[in-house]
Design an enzyme around this catalytic site. Structure first.
Site, PDB file in Angstrom:
ATOM      1  CE  LYS A  60       0.096   4.755 -12.344  1.00 45.93           C
ATOM      2  NZ  LYS A  60      -0.819   5.316 -13.122  1.00 45.93           N
ATOM      3  CG  ASN A  66     -19.484 -10.045 -20.814  1.00 42.37           C
ATOM      4  OD1 ASN A  66     -19.445  -8.609 -20.758  1.00 42.37           O
ATOM      5  ND2 ASN A  66     -18.444 -10.216 -20.015  1.00 42.37           N
ATOM      6  N   GLY A  67     -20.778  -8.082 -23.402  1.00 44.36           N
ATOM      7  CA  GLY A  67     -19.919  -7.763 -24.984  1.00 44.36           C
ATOM      8  C   GLY A  67     -20.978  -6.477 -25.387  1.00 44.36           C
ATOM      9  CB  CYS A  96     -21.155  -7.989 -18.031  1.00 48.87           C
ATOM     10  SG  CYS A  96     -21.546  -6.532 -18.803  1.00 48.87           S
ATOM     11  CD1 TRP A 146     -17.997  -2.005 -17.875  1.00 52.92           C
ATOM     12  CD2 TRP A 146     -17.886  -1.725 -15.441  1.00 52.92           C
ATOM     13  NE1 TRP A 146     -17.676  -1.418 -17.342  1.00 52.92           N
ATOM     14  CE2 TRP A 146     -16.759  -0.554 -16.293  1.00 52.92           C
ATOM     15  CE3 TRP A 146     -17.606  -1.646 -14.228  1.00 52.92           C
ATOM     16  CZ2 TRP A 146     -16.141   0.194 -15.240  1.00 52.92           C
ATOM     17  CZ3 TRP A 146     -17.504  -1.023 -13.506  1.00 52.92           C
ATOM     18  CH2 TRP A 146     -16.252   0.729 -14.090  1.00 52.92           C
ATOM     19  CE  LYS A 183      -9.166   2.651 -10.034  1.00 57.40           C
ATOM     20  NZ  LYS A 183      -7.813   2.856 -11.215  1.00 57.40           N
ATOM     21  NE  ARG A 211     -16.900 -10.747 -15.598  1.00 55.65           N
ATOM     22  CZ  ARG A 211     -16.178 -11.141 -16.393  1.00 55.65           C
ATOM     23  NH1 ARG A 211     -14.969 -12.325 -15.967  1.00 55.65           N
ATOM     24  NH2 ARG A 211     -16.173 -11.297 -17.651  1.00 55.65           N
ATOM     25  CD  GLU A 231      -1.150   6.068  -8.445  1.00 53.86           C
ATOM     26  OE1 GLU A 231      -1.165   6.350  -7.746  1.00 53.86           O
ATOM     27  OE2 GLU A 231      -0.995   5.703  -9.319  1.00 53.86           O
ATOM     28  CD  GLU A 264       0.011   7.602 -15.893  1.00 54.30           C
ATOM     29  OE1 GLU A 264      -0.022   8.760 -15.295  1.00 54.30           O
ATOM     30  OE2 GLU A 264      -0.215   6.420 -15.154  1.00 54.30           O
ATOM     31  CG  HIS A 267      15.335  25.551 -16.678  1.00 55.36           C
ATOM     32  ND1 HIS A 267      16.389  27.123 -16.743  1.00 55.36           N
ATOM     33  CD2 HIS A 267      15.381  25.362 -17.509  1.00 55.36           C
ATOM     34  CE1 HIS A 267      16.473  27.385 -18.433  1.00 55.36           C
ATOM     35  NE2 HIS A 267      15.728  26.493 -18.619  1.00 55.36           N
TER      36      HIS A 267
HETATM   37  C1  AGP Z   1      -3.066   7.598 -10.593  1.00 57.31           C
HETATM   38  O1  AGP Z   1      -2.673   6.256 -10.892  1.00 57.31           O
HETATM   39  C2  AGP Z   1      -4.194   7.365  -9.425  1.00 57.31           C
HETATM   40  N1  AGP Z   1      -5.062   6.088  -9.248  1.00 57.31           N
HETATM   41  C3  AGP Z   1      -5.107   9.205  -9.361  1.00 57.31           C
HETATM   42  O2  AGP Z   1      -4.220  10.142  -9.930  1.00 57.31           O
HETATM   43  C4  AGP Z   1      -5.851   9.030 -10.117  1.00 57.31           C
HETATM   44  O3  AGP Z   1      -5.461   9.326 -11.758  1.00 57.31           O
HETATM   45  C5  AGP Z   1      -7.011  10.308  -9.665  1.00 57.31           C
HETATM   46  O4  AGP Z   1      -7.144  10.261  -8.114  1.00 57.31           O
HETATM   47  C6  AGP Z   1      -7.859  10.552 -10.707  1.00 57.31           C
HETATM   48  O5  AGP Z   1      -9.124   9.880 -10.590  1.00 57.31           O
HETATM   49  P1  AGP Z   1      -9.639   9.318 -11.748  1.00 57.31           P
HETATM   50  O6  AGP Z   1      -9.417   9.205 -13.164  1.00 57.31           O
HETATM   51  O7  AGP Z   1     -10.981   8.098 -11.285  1.00 57.31           O
HETATM   52  O8  AGP Z   1     -11.205  10.895 -11.885  1.00 57.31           O
END
Ligand code: AGP
Length: 608
Positions: A485, A100-101, A2, A74, A603, A27, A488, A481, A504
């Protein structure tokens, strides 16, 4: 995580508090509130949502006071509502606090205080502190604060004002950052220097179990036992942009480096002292249902789906419950089969992803019990699930998910241990799992300390057009993953694959221009991964291996090795993903990409 700002001085508190807290909205911003002392009265306003909403509730009576506190929340305990927003006050309304905590023993303290006649207005852990101080108040607010905090287990950054000592602003810290700003005839308290930079660059960083008593002209610092402490005054050199990122170039790098702390926060208060026994408050009422589930379906998207795949492996291996992981966007439209005893586990950092929310609705319609794993308290998925577990990772600003991913794995592991307790899986409970998990944050830090080795590799391969990521077992989802990373944020085409599957098809891609990242930790399938490394090398591919320390043979077999500490297979993903996060980050920076806001991405994908 927070935001807190406090002020005492010769100027009006309101503009300083509001300007300051606006700097901290990144935050956490699900609710906010402030208290100001004026004419022997604490006036308070609170709102849900952004600071703009709070401003609408602050009328002219707030303009006069010269001491006050403000908070942007938060949420961790209790949904984002006006009642749960800070500041919180005691029964008499003469003490007001912002926190905060996380107070680990708040349930015990709340029950004790209620027995003594205290009336609580919120569901939060923080409110306990205001009543505890009240119960000890005998004339000096700082003495009551010291006595109260001795009873508190957990983390706090606190700013406190009291009508019975109206010229004093109290600051107290344990585990959550808290800074005192020093001005001319004024003092500030904040959880983040960004809030006070326009007023002063002279600051004092409080350490754990320290308390500062601030008036317009004086600052006294003591420990929790009232022993005087002298503190050095630092000069802030950073500019504002750097401060909001904690001194890091990007939010993504800051969040990668937050992981030792966010992993500790994911575990905080969830283990019975020194045992494997896990208690998850959000699942307490559902233990009977969870004891009898016969099948689990995990629905998620993106990084959360990758975490879900690790969850499948760990739950099937250690609990023997059949698990399948579904892309939420597929699940929602394919009329899935959900029979009696099925639990749907919904994983979402934001808790607002449209496909995941729709998949949850589809599962609910078919009668499944819904358990959510989210980071954002009060998000749609968290609110609509039957029960849930929060990551406590704090806001994740960078579009590329990093700290949420490792916290998701940790929470999935805690869920596995929780289900083991509820279902009486003795072999799991007698294992050393809890201690291995407690070692992880320190091991992550060891990997972060080797960032320069990763930068060197990034420099060699930042111009590549393609990457292949390979892993087996628990490291196969990590390969997915790592590839996600990289693609994207650097826009390099990258694919993650089960290592054995390469023959394959993808093996046709291997040549000297194809860097291949292979996660080769010494686990149950290590010998097999060595042969996959051979397959790549004989075709001229460049191999970057992620391997365990003390593995002396592998460096002869590959082009580069990034070492990580040893742990048990089920926890390896939390460690093996860290070099891949940093590799993707540095390649993207070298390619001049907008790391925190990559092109075409959001996001939270709140549309189909
Ligand atoms: C991951 O780095 C991406 N930003 C994206 O794949 C994300 O994980 C996906 O959109 C799911 O988001 P969420 O966990 O908020 O549901």
């Amino acid at each position: 995580m927070c935001g807190i700002v406090g002020y005492v001085g010769e100027n009006k508190a309101r503009p300083i508090l509001i300007n300051g807290i606006r700097r901290l909205e990144y935050r956490g911003y699900d609710s906010a509130g402030l208290s100001i002392i004026k004419d022997n009265e604490i006036i308070c306003a609170k709102s849900v949502g952004y600071i703009d909403e709070l401003e609408k509730k602050i009328d002219s009576k707030f303009n006069e006071g010269t001491i006050g506190i403000v908070h942007t929340r938060w949420a961790t305990h209790g949904a984002p509502t006006v009642e749960n927003a800070h500041p919180h006050c005691d029964c008499s309304g003469r003490i007001s606090i912002v926190h905060n905590g996380i107070i680990e023993n708040y349930k015990y303290l709340k029950a004790k205080l209620e027995k003594e006649g205290h009336i609580f207005k919120s569901e939060t852990d923080s409110e306990v502190i205001a009543h505890l101080i009240e119960s000890y108040f005998e004339g000096k607010i700082e003495d009551a604060v010291r006595r109260a905090l001795k009873e508190v287990d957990g983390a706090y950054g606190l700013a406190i004002i009291s009508l019975d000592d109206p010229g004093k602003l109290i600051a107290a810290r344990r585990g959550s950052p808290l800074i005192v700003g020093i001005g001319k005839r004024e003092h500030f308290v904040t959880s983040d220097v960004a809030a006070i930079l326009e007023y002063t660059r002279e600051v004092v960083y409080l350490d754990d179990n320290e308390i500062a008593v601030l008036t317009m002209d004086k600052m006294e610092t003591t420990d929790i036992n009232n022993v005087q402490i002298s503190k050095s005054i630092d000069e802030i050199q950073w500019n504002l942009d750097k401060i909001e990122k904690g001194g890091y170039e990007h939010f993504m790098l800051k969040e990668i480096y937050e992981q030792p702390q966010t992993l500790r926060d994911a575990m905080l208060g969830r283990f019975e002292k020194d045992s494997n026994l896990v208690h998850l408050g959000g699942l307490k009422e559902k233990e009977n249902i969870l004891r009898d589930i016969r099948r689990i379906i995990i629905v998620a998207c993106g990084t959360s789906w990758n975490a879900g795949l690790i969850g499948e492996y760990m739950i099937e291996e250690h609990l023997g419950i059949p698990v399948e992981v579904e892309y939420a966007s597929e699940f929602r439209y394919r009329n899935p089969i959900i029979e009696e005893g099925t639990m749907v586990l919904v994983i979402s950092q934001s808790g607002e992803t449209a496909d995941t929310l729709a998949a949850m609705h589809e599962a609910k319609k078919k009668g499944a019990a819904i358990l959510s794993i989210c980071n954002v308290v009060g998000s749609s998925i968290a609110r609509e699930a039957d029960c849930g577990i929060f990551l406590h990772a704090g806001p994740e600003i960078g579009v590329a998910s990093t700290k949420a991913f490792t916290s998701q794995i940790t929470v999935l592991f805690l869920l596995t241990l929780f289900l083991a307790r509820v279902r009486g899986k003795k072999e799991v409970l007698s294992s050393d799992f809890a201690n291995k998990l407690r070692e992880i944050p320190g091991q992550v830090q060891q990997i972060l300390d080797r960032e320069d080795q990763i930068i060197k590799i990034a420099q060699l391969y930042s111009d590549s057009d393609n990457f292949l990521y390979l892993g087996r077992g628990y490291n196969y989802p990590v390969a997915l993953e790592g590839a996600l990373k990289l693609k994207e944020i650097s826009y390099i085409h990258a694919e993650g694959y089960p290592a054995a599957e390469m023959k394959h098809g993808p093996i046709a891609l291997i040549d000297k221009n194809m860097p291949v990242v292979i996660i080769a930790t010494t686990d149950s399938v290590y010998a097999k991964i060595l042969s996959n490394i051979e397959e790549v090398r004989t075709r001229g591919g460049k191999v970057i291996a992620i391997a365990n320390e003390h593995n002396n043979e592998i460096s002869e077999m590959v082009d580069h090795v990034l070492y990580i500490p040893e742990t048990i297979d089920v926890l390896t993903p939390i460690l093996s993903v860290i070099p891949l996060q940093l590799l993707a980050y540095h390649i993207a920076v070298m390619r001049g990409c907008d790391v925190d806001k990559p092109r075409n991405l959001a996001k939270s994908v709140t549309v189909e």
